[in-house]
Design an enzyme around this catalytic site. Structure first.
Site, PDB file in Angstrom:
ATOM      1  N   GLU A 234       1.024  -1.298   0.059  1.00  0.00           N
ATOM      2  CA  GLU A 234      -0.026  -0.142   0.089  1.00  0.00           C
ATOM      3  C   GLU A 234       0.913   1.241  -0.033  1.00  0.00           C
ATOM      4  O   GLU A 234       1.460   1.482   0.822  1.00  0.00           O
ATOM      5  CB  GLU A 234      -1.060  -0.080   1.272  1.00  0.00           C
ATOM      6  N   CYS A 268      -2.288   8.626   3.162  1.00  0.00           N
ATOM      7  CA  CYS A 268      -2.409   8.190   1.724  1.00  0.00           C
ATOM      8  C   CYS A 268      -3.989   8.569   1.083  1.00  0.00           C
ATOM      9  O   CYS A 268      -3.736   8.698  -0.066  1.00  0.00           O
ATOM     10  CB  CYS A 268      -1.868   6.871   1.572  1.00  0.00           C
TER      11      CYS A 268
END
Length: 461
Positions: A234, A268
């Protein structure tokens, strides 16, 4: 980078730690290997009992743990407490659901017969020790969303946390130890990034998961590929936040502020690129900018603070450089845009308009409280701008038009599409991205199965 707690609110170094030597790393790898051989045979009921105990302890430690996170990486204290609560929720969710998520799957009798078998089933078995390379921005949550499903599946964990959050990293190991998990089930490795390759290449380590930067992801994926080991990545995100004419502008603008500055913008999945239909652009920009201006920037331990310092001086300076370059190239500053002269690594909430593809800020992730505004002539252009990014983590769309919704869900290149709300991870739903945001999924049933040996069990007739 030294392994140390440096308070980003004032730059003061509070604690430093020595990295583990080769002999201690070897001991811990051997301990993890031995732990897996027995822990893998424990029942789901026993794992769930331990996981629930860990969640209880975590909640009991809320105040102290939140304060440590805030001191290490600058997270506003209210958000730190919320992170603790979210972790406990995820731990209990996996304790409640892991057994059903990993239950044997029986093939249809007709399909079993067609293969010449009397019975065929699929069983999910644990892989072994998993190396987790984790970032500083959500120092508890990023780890727990790996550790809870991995441990409930029967795997064991080795954590290489970011070097600026060592106290949080050590707390996590202690938490699982106090909860009663057998020795070696979860270990924190205080090591530098240079030690990761050797550990990943060790045959006792069966897989790896990384949340972090694109270069870090490339490095781990390259080594794991060479060793033929499973990885989940990720990486970065530059999530679009699209506002169409039918949107509730007041709600969209208010939510946009939270979506941009959650965790001081160091997330993020924070919305970063705000793509607004030209018919409502001016009205949205006015509301959004007013909301960003109203935020309180200050000491992250202050209960009233909305935006704290960035986690490091390097991060603050890199963000400022992106803004400065954009302004020099013609971007318009609607608010913010100037470095703070206060102690610590602060940067003000900033909104930029007139951003063009030629600017670095258009292509790179802005990890801090900086928003870029784009004007879209229609739905087609909104989709084009949204997808014009190397990243594809999540996305946000505000519209009440069903045709708009169908089109965005079909065409946005992202691992999630959040309609009339902001992106937020939840243990029951898969989380992850496409393109340079990585691959694989965390959370939900998809996440717990990532580090399982999916085994076909075939019984002869």
């Amino acid at each position: 980078m030294p392994i140390a707690t440096v308070n980003p609110a004032n730059g003061e170094t509070l604690k430093t730690y020595d990295a583990l030597g080769a002999e201690e790393i070897e001991r811990r790898l051997a301990t993890a290997d031995a732990a897996f051989r027995t822990y893998r045979t424990t029942s789901f009921a026993e794992r769930a009992r331990l996981m629930r105990r860990a969640a209880d302890l975590l909640e009991e430690d809320t105040q102290d743990t939140a304060r440590v996170m805030t001191t290490e990486m600058g997270k506003p204290i209210k958000q730190a407490r919320a992170e603790v609560a979210k972790c406990a929720k995820a731990m209990r969710w996996y304790a409640d659901h892991a057994e059903e998520l990993l239950a044997d799957e029986e093939a249809l009798e007709s399909e079993a017969r067609d293969s010449g078998a009397s019975r065929v089933l699929v069983r999910y078995r644990p892989l072994g020790p998993v190396l987790a390379v984790m970032p500083w921005n959500f120092p508890l949550w990023q780890v727990i969303r790996f550790a809870a499903p991995a441990l409930m599946a029967g795997n064991v964990g080795l954590l290489k946390h970011a070097s600026n959050v060592p106290q949080t990293a050590l707390y996590l190991e202690d938490l699982f130890h106090r909860a009663g998990f057998p020795e070696g089930c979860f270990q924190t490795l205080l090591i530098g990034s240079g030690e990761v390759e050797g550990i990943l290449r060790d045959e006792r380590v069966r897989a790896a998961t990384l949340t972090g930067s694109e270069p870090a992801g490339r490095a781990v994926a390259s080594v794991a590929g060479d060793e033929v080991k499973k990885t989940v990545l990720e990486l970065g995100g530059s999530d679009p936040y699209v506002v169409m004419p039918s949107a509730d502008l007041d709600r969209a603008a208010k939510t946009a502020v939270t979506a941009r500055v959650q965790n001081t913008g160091q997330s993020c999945i924070a919305a970063k690129r705000f793509i607004v239909h030209t018919d409502v652009f001016d009205a949205f920009a006015e509301r959004f900018t007013a909301g960003m201006k109203a935020l309180k920037v200050g000491d992250p331990l202050d209960e009233d603070t909305d935006v704290g310092p960035l986690s490091s001086e390097q991060g603050r300076d890199g963000l400022a450089e992106l803004v400065d370059e954009a302004v020099e190239s013609g971007a318009t500053v609607l608010c913010g845009g100037e470095r703070s002269d206060r102690p610590g690594w602060y940067y003000p909430p900033t909104v930029l308009a007139d951003v063009t593809p030629a600017m670095r800020i258009h292509r790179e992730e802005t990890f801090g409280p900086v928003a870029t505004l784009y004007r879209a002539a229609g739905l087609d252009e909104a989709v084009t701008i949204a997808n014009d990014s190397p990243f594809g983590l999540s996305s946000n769309v505000w519209t009440r038009d069903e045709a708009d919704i169908d089109r965005f869900v079909r065409d946005l290149e992202a691992g999630g599409v959040y309609l009339n709300g902001m992106t937020a991870s939840h243990p029951a739903f898969p989380f992850g991205g496409v393109k340079r945001s990585g691959y694989g999924r965390e959370l939900s049933g998809h996440g717990i199965r990532e580090f399982c040996n999916i085994t076909t069990v075939w019984h002869g007739a």
